[in-house]
Design an enzyme around this catalytic site. Structure first.
Site, PDB file in Angstrom:
ATOM      1  N   HIS A 128     -15.129   2.098   6.586  1.00 15.30           N
ATOM      2  CA  HIS A 128     -14.670   1.640   5.291  1.00 15.30           C
ATOM      3  C   HIS A 128     -14.798   2.716   4.205  1.00 15.30           C
ATOM      4  O   HIS A 128     -15.510   2.537   3.221  1.00 15.30           O
ATOM      5  CB  HIS A 128     -15.449   0.381   4.879  1.00 15.30           C
ATOM      6  N   HIS A 138     -12.234 -10.948   1.802  1.00 17.17           N
ATOM      7  CA  HIS A 138     -11.228  -9.980   1.351  1.00 17.17           C
ATOM      8  C   HIS A 138     -10.199  -9.717   2.453  1.00 17.17           C
ATOM      9  O   HIS A 138     -10.527  -9.678   3.631  1.00 17.17           O
ATOM     10  CB  HIS A 138     -11.898  -8.665   0.928  1.00 17.17           C
ATOM     11  N   HIS A 159     -19.259  -2.248  -4.551  1.00 20.84           N
ATOM     12  CA  HIS A 159     -19.655  -1.447  -3.392  1.00 20.84           C
ATOM     13  C   HIS A 159     -20.834  -0.587  -3.812  1.00 20.84           C
ATOM     14  O   HIS A 159     -21.061  -0.374  -5.000  1.00 20.84           O
ATOM     15  CB  HIS A 159     -18.505  -0.534  -2.955  1.00 20.84           C
ATOM     16  N   ASP A 192     -18.726  -4.968   3.410  1.00 25.27           N
ATOM     17  CA  ASP A 192     -18.739  -4.377   2.071  1.00 25.27           C
ATOM     18  C   ASP A 192     -19.995  -4.915   1.405  1.00 25.27           C
ATOM     19  O   ASP A 192     -20.276  -6.105   1.492  1.00 25.27           O
ATOM     20  CB  ASP A 192     -17.510  -4.827   1.263  1.00 25.27           C
ATOM     21  N   HIS A 201     -21.480  -8.109  -3.184  1.00 25.74           N
ATOM     22  CA  HIS A 201     -20.041  -7.876  -3.064  1.00 25.74           C
ATOM     23  C   HIS A 201     -19.178  -9.017  -3.601  1.00 25.74           C
ATOM     24  O   HIS A 201     -18.641  -8.907  -4.687  1.00 25.74           O
ATOM     25  CB  HIS A 201     -19.686  -7.531  -1.624  1.00 25.74           C
ATOM     26  N   HIS A 242     -16.527 -11.005   5.065  1.00 23.04           N
ATOM     27  CA  HIS A 242     -16.181 -11.676   3.812  1.00 23.04           C
ATOM     28  C   HIS A 242     -14.682 -11.924   3.734  1.00 23.04           C
ATOM     29  O   HIS A 242     -13.928 -11.479   4.595  1.00 23.04           O
ATOM     30  CB  HIS A 242     -16.698 -10.902   2.602  1.00 23.04           C
ATOM     31  N   ASP A 289      -8.699  -7.138   3.432  1.00 21.21           N
ATOM     32  CA  ASP A 289      -8.886  -5.984   4.329  1.00 21.21           C
ATOM     33  C   ASP A 289      -9.955  -6.267   5.395  1.00 21.21           C
ATOM     34  O   ASP A 289     -10.210  -5.435   6.251  1.00 21.21           O
ATOM     35  CB  ASP A 289      -9.200  -4.700   3.536  1.00 21.21           C
ATOM     36  N   HIS A 290     -10.555  -7.464   5.337  1.00 22.84           N
ATOM     37  CA  HIS A 290     -11.567  -7.828   6.336  1.00 22.84           C
ATOM     38  C   HIS A 290     -11.219  -9.097   7.108  1.00 22.84           C
ATOM     39  O   HIS A 290     -11.789  -9.345   8.166  1.00 22.84           O
ATOM     40  CB  HIS A 290     -12.935  -8.010   5.659  1.00 22.84           C
TER      41      HIS A 290
HETATM   42 ZN    ZN Z   1     -14.471  -6.425   0.149  1.00 26.60          ZN
HETATM   43 ZN    ZN Z   2     -13.308  -3.962   2.026  1.00 28.87          ZN
END
Ligand code: ZN
Ligand code: ZN
Length: 793
Positions: A435, A75, A413, A191, A170, A73, A77-78
Site C-alpha cells: 500500500h 474503502h 495513514h 490502512d 483510519h 476496512h 481499494d480494499h
Molecule cells: Zn483506507
Molecule cells: Zn487504502
C-alpha cells in the site's frame, strides 16, 4: 540442495504473493501461505483504473486454495472487488470483516456499482465488453449474507487458522488482523492511523509480538503535519475563501474522512457567528445512510464521541447543526459562498467532479484535497495545478482551471515517524511493505534498513521486503516456538498447583516447577485413530516437553515446565496426560513393553541386596515356591523362575514410556551382571542374609563391615539430591546440619532428612514434588561404576 531439504523448506516457508496493492496504492489484495493454509488479505479495486484492469490480478492465483479472506476496512481499494471474488471466481473460502465495515460496505458497493463501469448497464467510455459485467447489485446482495463478522479483540479459530481483530484507526470499522498459523504470527495493518481523531480510536499495538508484519507505506518517509495545525490551516483557508465571496469544494470519500471533516466544520461554525448564514453541504448519495450507520456505531468510537452522545446535548454527535445532507445537486442552489463536502474523493465522476468543473474557472474558489490522492486520478492531477482540466462527460471539452488548489491531508495513514515507532513497538523480524507507491515505499524500506543496520547479521536482524505485484516472496521460517494448550488431568493439576500457590501467596516467588512424576513423562506408540476424518491429521509427538506460552508475555514469569503428551491437530498443540488422550482427541494408545531374560550365578538374597543398594526399597510382590517377583522403582518388573535351580533365571519387564524406565532397566541389568563378577558377591553369597529394612539408608548398611566407600556413597547421594533440589528450588533451599534441609516457599515449609529421605511438609503438592526429585536423585543419576567400585573391595 537435495529434494528432501527443498521439501522441508517448502513447508516451513512463509509465502507472500501480492495480487494488488504492492508498489502501488489501490486494489489491495495479498495472499499469505504457511503450512498449506492460505489467507487472502483484502479484495480492492484500483480507483484510477476501470473494468477488469481495476481488479487485483486474480487470474495469477488459484483462488480455490484460499481458506479465509479478511477484509481490513470498507474503502474501495480494499473491499470493492469482494462481490466479484465471491460470485465469479473459484473462491470458496470464508470471508470476515468487522460489523461496522459490513454495515457500510453494502451501501458503498451499491453506490460504487451505480457510478462506475463495474456495474452492468453503465459502460464507461472506451471500456471493453467484459467490464460491463464484472459484478452487479445482485452479486452484492447474494454474497452479502455469506460475509461473517468479527468483533474487535475477539479471536476466531478456523481449521487451524487463528485471527484477532484490533483497532486500526483510519476509518470506522477498520481493523488490523493478527493471524496465527501453526505458531507463525503475522500482523496485517491494513490502512492504519496512530492518531486519535474526533471520533476514532488510534491503532492499537497488539499484545503479542508478530514474526512478520505486513504494513502500509502510503506516506513512506513523509511527515504529516500535526493534526491541530492541519485543522487550523483548513478552517482558516475556508474562512478566507468564504469571506471574499468564494466557494469551497472538498472532495471526499463518502465515509471516513468525511465524517471527521464534518465534525470539524460543525464545531467551527458553532464558534464563528459570521459563518452561520453560509451553508455547508454534504453531498453524497450515501450521505443519509452513512450518517445512520455512524450513529449506530458510536459504541466502537472513542471517548470524545461516546461522551458527547451520552451527555445528550445532541441526540448524536453526527446530528450536525450547520450541515445539510443532499443526495445530489438537484436541490443545490449555487447562489453565493458555500462549502460543499462531496464524494467521490478522487474526482473521477459524480457530484464532486460536476462541481469542480463548474467552479474551476473562478479564482475566488478553493478546492481542498483532504485525502490521499491516488496516482492517475483527477485528484492527483489537480495537485499539479494544471491550466485546464478535461470534462468527465466529454473529454473533448477542456475547462480553464483558476480555482485555488490546496492539499490539507486528513488521510488517516501513518507517516514515517508513526510507522517507524509502531514497528519498533510491534518488533517483528520481517517487514513486508504494501500500500504505497514505489518511490515512498522504497524510501521507507531504506530508512528502516538503515535504522536497523546495527542488527544486520545478528539474530535480531530486521528484514524489509517490498515485493511487486505477482512477485512471489518466500521467507524461510526456523525455530518457531509453539504454544500449547494444557488439558485434562494435567490442567487440573496445574490448577490445583495454582490454587495452592495463591493460597500461600507465593505469586511473586520464582518457584520453578519441573514435573518429575515418572508417569507423566509419557512416551508411547499411538494406535490408529478410531474415527476416520479429522483425526487423521493428528500426530503425537513423542516425549516432547513444551513450554506453555500465554498471549500475555508477562505470564512467562513463573517459567513453569510441564510434561505430557503433545497432540497436534490443525496446528493446535494440546498438552495432555496419557490417560486423557482418548477423551480429548479420540486417539487410542498402545503400550510398548520391553522384556529381557537373563541368567546369573547368584541367589535371590544376594541379588535383592544389590538391587536395594542401588534403588532403595524393592517391592516384593510374590515370594512362593515357583516364583519370586519384585517391582523396582515402580517401573521394572523382575521375575525369578524358581523351578530352575542351577542359576537365577530372571525375566525383566518394563514399559518403554520414557527414557527413565529404559535407563533404569539398563541399570538393573548392569547390576545383575555385575553380581556375577563382584568379589563382594562371592563373599556375600556364602552367607545368608535376610534384609528386611524399611528404607534406603538402613539398607545401605552392607552385610560386611561398613566401609569408608559406603560412607562416601551416602555423602555422594546427599550431594546429588541436594544439587537436584537446589536446581529446582534455588535459594528457597537451605541445607542444615545433621544431613537435613529445609525448603521455604511462601508460607510452606518442607523439612527434608537426607538420611532417611523423609519429607515433612504441610503442602501435599510441594511434598510430592520434593519426593519425586529425591526419588530421581536416589537411583538413576548414580553412575554404575561407583557401585562396582564400592563392592569390588
Ligand atoms: Zn483506507
Ligand atoms: Zn487504502
Amino acid at each position: 540442495m537435495n529434494t528432501e531439504n527443498q521439501d522441508q523448506d517448502e513447508s516451513e516457508s512463509f509465502k507472500f504473493f501480492g495480487l494488488g496493492g504492492c508498489n502501488e496504492v489501490g486494489r489491495s489484495c495479498h495472499i499469505i501461505e504457511y503450512k498449506n493454509k492460505v489467507i487472502m488479505l483484502d479484495a480492492g479495486v484500483h480507483p484510477a483504473l476501470t473494468g477488469h484492469s481495476s481488479f487485483p490480478f486474480y487470474d495469477e492465483y488459484d483462488l480455490s486454495k484460499v481458506d479465509i479472506l479478511l477484509i481490513s476496512h470498507f474503502h474501495l481499494d480494499h473491499a470493492a472487488s469482494l462481490p466479484y471474488v465471491m460470485q465469479h471466481t473459484t473462491f470458496k473460502g470464508r470471508v470476515f470483516m468487522t460489523h461496522a465495515t459490513k454495515a457500510i460496505y453494502r451501501w458503498l458497493l451499491q453506490d460504487f456499482v451505480r457510478v462506475t463501469s463495474i456495474g452492468a448497464g453503465s459502460r464507461a467510455e472506451g471500456s471493453d465488453e467484459t467490464s460491463t459485467n464484472l459484478y452487479t447489485d445482485d452479486d452484492i446482495i447474494s454474497s452479502f449474507d455469506r460475509i461473517e463478522t468479527i468483533d474487535y479483540h475477539s479471536t476466531m479459530e478456523i481449521d487451524g487458522i487463528r485471527f484477532t481483530a484490533y483497532h486500526a484507526g483510519h476509518v470506522l470499522g477498520a481493523c488490523m488482523y493478527f493471524v496465527e498459523i501453526g505458531g507463525l504470527k503475522v500482523l496485517f495493518t491494513g490502512d492504519y492511523s496512530r492518531e486519535e481523531n474526533r471520533h476514532l480510536h488510534a491503532a492499537e499495538v497488539p499484545p503479542t509480538r508478530p514474526d512478520i508484519l505486513i504494513t502500509e507505506s502510503t506516506f513512506g518517509t513523509g511527515t504529516l503535519e500535526p493534526k491541530a495545525d492541519l485543522e487550523k490551516r483548513l478552517v482558516q483557508n475556508i474562512h478566507a475563501t468564504l469571506t471574499k465571496g468564494g466557494r469551497v469544494l472538498m472532495p471526499v470519500f463518502s465515509l471516513g474522512n468525511a465524517q471527521e471533516l464534518l465534525l470539524i466544520l460543525d464545531e467551527y461554525w458553532e464558534k464563528n457567528e459570521d459563518l452561520q448564514n453560509i451553508s455547508v453541504f454534504f453531498a453524497s448519495k450515501l450521505a443519509r445512510k452513512c450518517m445512520a450507520v455512524y450513529q449506530t456505531y458510536t459504541s466502537i468510537m472513542n471517548d470524545n464521541i461516546r461522551l458527547s452522545s451520552r451527555i445528550g446535548q445532541k441526540s448524536s454527535p453526527f446530528d450536525f447543526k450547520y450541515i445539510k445532507s443532499i443526495k445530489d445537486l438537484g436541490k443545490f442552489s449555487d447562489m453565493g459562498p458555500s462549502v460543499v463536502v462531496a464524494s467521490p474523493g478522487m474526482l473521477q465522476a459524480g457530484v464532486s467532479r460536476q462541481l469542480l468543473e463548474k467552479w474551476a474557472p473562478d479564482p475566488k474558489n478553493l478546492v481542498v484535497m483532504t485525502g490521499y490522492s491516488v496516482e492517475g486520478t483527477m485528484a492527483k492531477d489537480l495537485l499539479n495545478e494544471p491550466h485546464t482540466i478535461k470534462s468527465a462527460v466529454n473529454p473533448d471539452i477542456t475547462i480553464p482551471r483558476r480555482i485555488n488548489v490546496s492539499e490539507i491531508s486528513f488521510a488517516a495513514h501513518v507517516d514515517f515517524q508513526q510507522n517507524s515507532e509502531f514497528i519498533e513497538k510491534v518488533a517483528p523480524s520481517k517487514i513486508i511493505l504494501v500500500h504505497g507507491d514505489s518511490v515512498p515505499m522504497g524510501r521507507l524500506k531504506s530508512a528502516l534498513l538503515s535504522k536497523y543496520s546495527a542488527r544486520k547479521g545478528t539474530e535480531q536482524e530486521v528484514k524489509v521486503f517490498n515485493p511487486k505485484n505477482c512477485e512471489p516472496l518466500k521467507i524461510p521460517i526456523k525455530g518457531l516456538r509453539v504454544a500449547a494448550r494444557v488439558l485434562g488431568t494435567l490442567a487440573e493439576e496445574q490448577l490445583h498447583l495454582l490454587k495452592a500457590e495463591i493460597e500461600n501467596k507465593v505469586a511473586e516467588s520464582n518457584l520453578k516447577i519441573e514435573e518429575l512424576d515418572d508417569e507423566e513423562n509419557e512416551k508411547m506408540e499411538i494406535g490408529q485413530p478410531k474415527e476416520e476424518g479429522k483425526e487423521d491429521d493428528s500426530k503425537v509427538k513423542e516425549g516432547e516437553d513444551t513450554k506453555t506460552e500465554n498471549e500475555d508475555p508477562d505470564a512467562f514469569k513463573t517459567g513453569q515446565l510441564m510434561s505430557g503428551v503433545l497432540v497436534s491437530m490443525d496446528f493446535d498443540l494440546d498438552l495432555l496426560q496419557l490417560q486423557d488422550l482418548h477423551e480429548y482427541t479420540q486417539l487410542s494408545t498402545s503400550i510398548v513393553k520391553s522384556k529381557m531374560s537373563l541368567k546369573i550365578n547368584a541367589d535371590i538374597t544376594l541379588m535383592k541386596w544389590h538391587l536395594e543398594q542401588m534403588f532403595g526399597f524393592i517391592n516384593i510382590v510374590n515370594d512362593d515356591e515357583d516364583e519370586w517377583e519384585c517391582i523396582i522403582m515402580d517401573m521394572i518388573d523382575l521375575l525369578v523362575d524358581r523351578s530352575k535351580t542351577d542359576s537365577l533365571y530372571i525375566t525383566l519387564e518394563w514399559i518403554n514410556d520414557n527414557l527413565m524406565s529404559d535407563s533404569m532397566a539398563d541399570s538393573v541389568i548392569a547390576i545383575l551382571y555385575s553380581i556375577d563378577s563382584s568379589p563382594a558377591s562371592v563373599k556375600l553369597s556364602s552367607r545368608s542374609h535376610n534384609h528386611n529394612h524399611d528404607n534406603i539408608e538402613k539398607e545401605s548398611t552392607p552385610p560386611t563391615k561398613k566401609s569408608a566407600h559406603a560412607n562416601s556413597e551416602i555423602s555422594s547421594r546427599i550431594h546429588r539430591i541436594s544439587s537436584l533440589l537446589k536446581a529446582q528450588f534455588g535459594d528457597s533451599l537451605n541445607n542444615l546440619e545433621d544431613n537435613k534441609a529445609v525448603i521455604t516457599i511462601g508460607k510452606n515449609e518442607a523439612k527434608i532428612n537426607y538420611l532417611d529421605l523423609t519429607v515433612d511438609c504441610g503442602s501435599r503438592v510441594l511434598r510430592d514434588r520434593i519426593e519425586n526429585i529425591i526419588k530421581r536423585g536416589c537411583g538413576l543419576a548414580a553412575p554404575l561404576s561407583q557401585y562396582q567400585e564400592v563392592y569390588k573391595i
